[in-house]
Scaffold this active site. Structure first.
Site, PDB file in Angstrom:
ATOM      1  N   ARG A 198       0.860  -1.180   0.000  1.00 10.91           N
ATOM      2  CA  ARG A 198       0.000   0.000   0.000  1.00 10.91           C
ATOM      3  C   ARG A 198       0.894   1.228   0.000  1.00 10.91           C
ATOM      4  O   ARG A 198       1.957   1.227   0.594  1.00 10.91           O
ATOM      5  CB  ARG A 198      -0.935  -0.020   1.219  1.00 10.91           C
ATOM      6  N   GLY A 205     -11.759  -4.647   6.702  1.00 15.54           N
ATOM      7  CA  GLY A 205     -10.409  -4.593   6.161  1.00 15.54           C
ATOM      8  C   GLY A 205     -10.126  -3.264   5.506  1.00 15.54           C
ATOM      9  O   GLY A 205     -10.760  -2.247   5.816  1.00 15.54           O
ATOM     10  N   CYS A 206      -9.193  -3.245   4.586  1.00 12.23           N
ATOM     11  CA  CYS A 206      -8.818  -2.015   3.883  1.00 12.23           C
ATOM     12  C   CYS A 206     -10.037  -1.397   3.219  1.00 12.23           C
ATOM     13  O   CYS A 206     -10.753  -2.058   2.460  1.00 12.23           O
ATOM     14  CB  CYS A 206      -7.751  -2.333   2.836  1.00 12.23           C
ATOM     15  N   PHE A 207     -10.268  -0.108   3.475  1.00 15.36           N
ATOM     16  CA  PHE A 207     -11.468   0.517   2.922  1.00 15.36           C
ATOM     17  C   PHE A 207     -11.428   0.712   1.414  1.00 15.36           C
ATOM     18  O   PHE A 207     -12.460   0.953   0.787  1.00 15.36           O
ATOM     19  CB  PHE A 207     -11.812   1.832   3.619  1.00 15.36           C
ATOM     20  N   TRP A 208     -10.254   0.577   0.788  1.00 11.67           N
ATOM     21  CA  TRP A 208     -10.195   0.704  -0.671  1.00 11.67           C
ATOM     22  C   TRP A 208     -11.111  -0.309  -1.355  1.00 11.67           C
ATOM     23  O   TRP A 208     -11.900   0.034  -2.229  1.00 11.67           O
ATOM     24  CB  TRP A 208      -8.769   0.473  -1.157  1.00 11.67           C
TER      25      TRP A 208
END
Length: 247
Positions: free
Chosen positions: A15, A69-72
């Protein structure tokens, strides 16, 4: 973005960092080649039944907040759902003072990377959003991590905005556990919504704007493919973007 306080180098470097997207992309590309030979991304889709109970829509605009988890990737999934008017990456569970990426990445703020979904319940119901969340957007059996991202900020949690949402979410979790559709129990927490704080501008629409970024290619683009395959009637090829939604 990576958290240099926790996890392995491979987890962190996939990331982008503030010191330069290009530099981290080069590192991530190499790590992506290594990881792509070792197996599939952790968040594989699971075919699950719809919730036994759902909301009764009387309005055309409601909000729901999901952490997984990752908001992407979570944002990217909901941006492709018909009936969603906006999906914003942000932070929930902590205070306004600690709602920044660098602080949240420490893992001790109480915040989770979250996505606030504004939707039309007459086009897509809360229950249908939950089905997508539990099936495509993340793996609800992973406790305090999601794929390569580890820490309480990556936990699975639903922040409900009213009593009906809370009842539907809790009922659905019990239903999924009883049906044993996963390899383990659902660890998703259900909490009352207190506040949602939008993330920094560079996080918004990240999947759509960076579809070839290695982390996105490996961990998140498969989610979009799964959404289209499992929920073709709810899939929108044209994602709703935060920038356009605000305009």
């Amino acid at each position: 973005m990576p958290d240099f306080k926790k996890g392995t180098l491979a987890q962190k470097a996939t990331r982008p960092l503030a010191f330069g997207l290009a530099a981290v992309t080069a590192i991530a590309a190499a790590l992506f080649v290594m990881s792509s030979t070792s197996g599939k991304a952790a968040e594989d889709a699971v075919v699950i039944p719809p919730p036994a109970i759902d909301e009764t829509a009387s309005t055309t605009t409601e909000k729901a907040v999901f952490a997984g988890g990752c908001f992407w990737g979570v944002q990217g999934v909901f941006q492709h759902v018909k009936g969603v008017k906006n999906a914003v990456s942000g932070y929930s569970g902590g205070t306004r003072e600690t709602a920044t990426y660098e602080t949240v990445s420490g893992g001790d703020t109480g915040h989770a990377e979250s996505v606030e979904v504004t939707y039309n319940p007459q086009e897509v119901t809360y229950g249908q959003l939950l089905q997508i969340y539990f099936s495509v957007a993340h793996n609800p059996t992973q406790l305090n991590f999601q794929g390569p991202d580890h820490g309480t900020q990556y936990r699975s949690e639903i922040f409900t905005t009213n009593g009906e949402q809370k009842k539907i979410a809790q009922s659905y979790i019990a239903q999924l556990d009883k049906a044993k559709v996963y390899g383990g129990p659902v660890v998703t927490k259900v909490s009352d919504m207190t506040a949602f704080y939008p993330a920094e501008a560079y996080h918004q629409d990240f999947l759509t704007l960076n579809p070839t970024y290695p982390y996105i290619v490996y961990n998140d683009m498969p989610k979009i493919d799964n959404l289209k395959a499992l929920f073709p009637k709810k899939f929108s090829a044209n994602p709703v973007l935060v920038l356009k939604a605000k305009g």
